[in-house]
Motif scaffolding. Structure first.
Motif, short mmCIF file in Angstrom:
data_model
loop_
_atom_site.label_atom_id
_atom_site.label_comp_id
_atom_site.label_asym_id
_atom_site.label_seq_id
_atom_site.Cartn_x
_atom_site.Cartn_y
_atom_site.Cartn_z
N SER A 1 13.62 82.51 -6.17
CA SER A 1 15.07 82.55 -6.08
C SER A 1 15.59 83.98 -6.01
CB SER A 1 15.71 81.84 -7.28
OG SER A 1 15.43 82.54 -8.47
N GLY B 1 22.51 82.02 3.16
CA GLY B 1 21.13 81.68 2.86
C GLY B 1 20.19 81.84 4.04
N SER B 2 20.69 82.31 5.18
CA SER B 2 19.85 82.48 6.36
C SER B 2 18.96 83.71 6.21
CB SER B 2 20.72 82.63 7.60
OG SER B 2 21.56 83.77 7.50
N THR B 3 17.79 83.67 6.82
CA THR B 3 16.82 84.76 6.73
C THR B 3 16.37 85.19 8.12
OG1 THR B 3 14.96 83.21 6.56
CG2 THR B 3 15.98 83.94 4.50
N VAL C 1 18.03 88.84 4.20
CA VAL C 1 18.59 87.59 3.68
C VAL C 1 20.10 87.73 3.58
CG1 VAL C 1 18.56 85.92 1.79
CG2 VAL C 1 16.48 87.20 2.36
N LEU D 1 23.04 86.45 1.74
CA LEU D 1 23.23 85.74 0.48
C LEU D 1 24.38 84.74 0.55
CD1 LEU D 1 22.78 88.78 -1.94
CD2 LEU D 1 21.10 87.01 -1.39
N THR E 1 26.16 83.69 -6.28
CA THR E 1 25.42 82.83 -5.36
C THR E 1 23.95 82.86 -5.72
OG1 THR E 1 24.89 82.43 -3.03
CG2 THR E 1 25.09 84.71 -3.71
N ARG E 2 23.26 81.80 -5.31
CA ARG E 2 21.81 81.67 -5.57
C ARG E 2 21.15 81.15 -4.31
NH1 ARG E 2 17.93 80.54 -9.77
NH2 ARG E 2 16.45 78.93 -9.13
N THR E 3 20.09 81.82 -3.89
CA THR E 3 19.37 81.45 -2.67
C THR E 3 17.89 81.30 -3.01
OG1 THR E 3 20.93 82.71 -1.32
CG2 THR E 3 18.82 82.14 -0.32
N SER E 4 17.26 80.28 -2.43
CA SER E 4 15.84 80.04 -2.65
C SER E 4 15.07 80.34 -1.37
CB SER E 4 15.58 78.59 -3.07
OG SER E 4 16.18 78.32 -4.33
#
Length: 522
Positions: free
Chosen positions: A90, A143-145, A138, A140, A103-106
């Motif tokens: 994460s 969430g796209s990478t 990333v 944030l 925000t939190r992204t995995s």
């Protein structure tokens, strides 16, 4: 300590352990831009923010969805946000003042390191280096990478990690170390791969502009810029730390890179990329221990870029090596017999903070020697008593020398008390942007102790040393890593910790030899 009485000829680097911080098991650390706040990621998934001036806890960031260990922490430019990467794959962005999760992204793999974009006051872009994968940009918010290239070869430049050179003996999956960092203003990304190459990448267009090969092609484990952006540091598997001079301008480096890539048309492919890379970076210095040939851990620059520091990666020792930029080893700091995990140099002061595998954070500071002659130009320090013959007018109300000095003063000149001198270390600050330097500290109430606990701890002091001291008995020549005996204060603290269920939440200072000597005489 008064700055005017400090000897300016002393080396501006730390020498001894001043004190240590204690809270859970801390694994990684990072200073904010001014060095007033220190963020530490813990093994339980929390992030502790210390007020470095008072050494108190100013904020605790804890996400109920994260119970895995923290792998890295990164501040935004003006300290309003902090990015935390964890072993549960994460990335979490926090509001520092409110203590709230933004925000939190995995990710698909565990990010070993994550850095916020340095050129934005409200960053939403970060650079992540996942385990056994290519570094990625990333977003944030969404969430796209975007995977970045890790090789100059066309067949491996699509974001997949190159073949690993570090396969484990137990047959488990290989680990391909890939290090990456932004330049000072974030328009370029410098990637170090397992082929011993430094790739210069335009992360917006995902394009490799230049390649700088490292001698021997050793795997690059760490890559970091100095604060002023003039030098780049790499740590390789050949046990060598290399310093490169940045030949591109600090601002608009990408634009200058496009304009300076006037390479002849007959030079194509990888050779063309190497030619461009030679115009971007120039090898400046190499550092290594020619005798022990040790690997290095968490190397970095000092705040002003004049010193280079690296920790020993050997297990069971806490050694920190300090070189000047000319390549001379000036100091070896020897700490307790605890492996070094992370390292950071204070942005402004000659202070180094190191993390041991036990979770303690040691603060290394300079052992200053006071220079009292700085109080007056004619002050003279005496080694022994001397007979002094006073001048005839020395104690007159208005000596002749003072009259001459007074006549030279022009009282008509106006003194400017409004203009603020710009600090060169923060010359890129935006005065319209408010910067977070301090947070209100959380008060820690002290529990009153019983008198028999003080008596018991005093008996322990006479009978022997306290076994729970974090400083080992294997002290170096500097004398900063000595095992200190328990005092009544330590006994009170340890008893207090037992009553709290063993939770470690305080800091300790190393007692002086005078205190220990007087306690033993009692």
């Amino acid at each position: 300590m008064n700055a005017p009485i400090i000897d300016p000829l002393q080396g501006d680097f730390p020498e001894v352990i001043e004190e240590y911080l204690e809270h859970g098991i801390m694994k990684c650390i990072a200073f904010n831009r001014r060095g007033t706040l220190l963020a530490a990621g813990c093994s339980d998934g929390s992030c502790i923010i210390w007020d470095f001036e008072t050494r108190g806890i100013a904020q605790e960031l804890r996400d109920k969805d994260c119970v895995s260990g923290i792998t890295s922490v990164s501040w935004s430019k003006y300290g309003h946000h902090i990015l935390v990467s964890a072993a549960d794959k994460s990335l979490t962005l926090w509001d520092v003042v409110k203590g709230e999760k933004i925000t939190r992204t995995s990710l698909q793999k565990t990010p070993l390191q994550a850095r916020l974009h340095p050129g934005s006051s409200t960053p939403s872009i970060c650079l992540a280096c996942p385990l056994s994968s290519a570094p990625m940009i990333v977003d944030l918010n969404t969430g796209s990478t975007i995977l970045l290239p890790v090789s100059s070869s066309p067949d491996t430049g699509n974001g997949s990690a190159p073949p690993s050179r570090n396969k484990f003996s137990d047959g488990s999956a290989p680990y391909t170390p890939v290090a990456a960092c932004f330049n000072k203003h974030g328009d370029l990304v410098y990637v170090g791969n397992s082929k011993g190459e430094i790739l210069i990448i335009d992360h917006k267009n995902v394009k490799v502009h230049g390649v700088v090969p490292i001698t021997g092609g050793a795997v690059i484990k760490n890559i970091v810029f100095s604060r002023n952006g003039q030098y780049l540091l790499t740590n390789s598997n050949d046990r060598t730390i290399r310093i490169y001079e940045n030949l591109l301008p600090l601002k608009d480096g990408l634009k200058a890179l496009d304009e300076s890539s006037n390479i002849p048309d007959e030079v194509e492919g990888v050779e063309r990329l190497k030619a461009v890379g030679g115009k971007c970076l120039a090898l400046f210095r190499e550092f290594q221990d020619a005798i022990t040939k040790i690997h290095w851990k968490a190397p970095c620059f000092s705040g002003d870029g004049e010193w280079v520091v690296g920790g020993s990666a050997s297990k069971g020792e806490h050694k920190i090596y300090i070189w000047d930029r000319a390549g001379h080893l000036v100091k070896i700091l020897e700490g307790p017999r605890e492996a070094l995990v992370d390292l950071a140099w204070h942005p402004v002061h000659p202070i180094v903070v190191s993390v041991s595998h036990t979770g303690l954070v040691y603060i290394w500071a300079k052992d200053y020697t006071e220079n009292w002659s700085a109080f007056a130009p004619d002050f003279k320090e005496l080694e022994e008593n001397e007979e002094y013959v006073e001048r005839e007018d020395e104690f007159d109300l208005m000596p002749e020398m003072e009259k001459v000095k007074e006549s030279e003063v022009d009282e008509d000149n106006e003194v400017d008390i409004v203009t603020v001198d710009v600090d060169s270390a923060f010359s890129d600050s935006d005065m319209s942007q408010e910067e977070i330097c301090f947070l209100p500290a959380i008060p820690c109430p002290e529990v009153p102790e019983q008198q028999d606990k003080c008596v018991e701890s005093s008996l322990k002091l006479v009978n022997g040393h306290h076994p729970g001291s974090p400083l080992s008995d294997e002290a170096g020549q500097n004398g900063q890593a000595m095992e200190h005996a328990a005092s009544p204060i330590d006994g009170m603290y340890n008893s207090d910790a037992e009553d709290d269920g063993g939770t470690r939440l305080k800091r300790r200072r190393k007692p002086s030899e005078k205190v220990l000597g007087s306690s033993l005489r009692r």
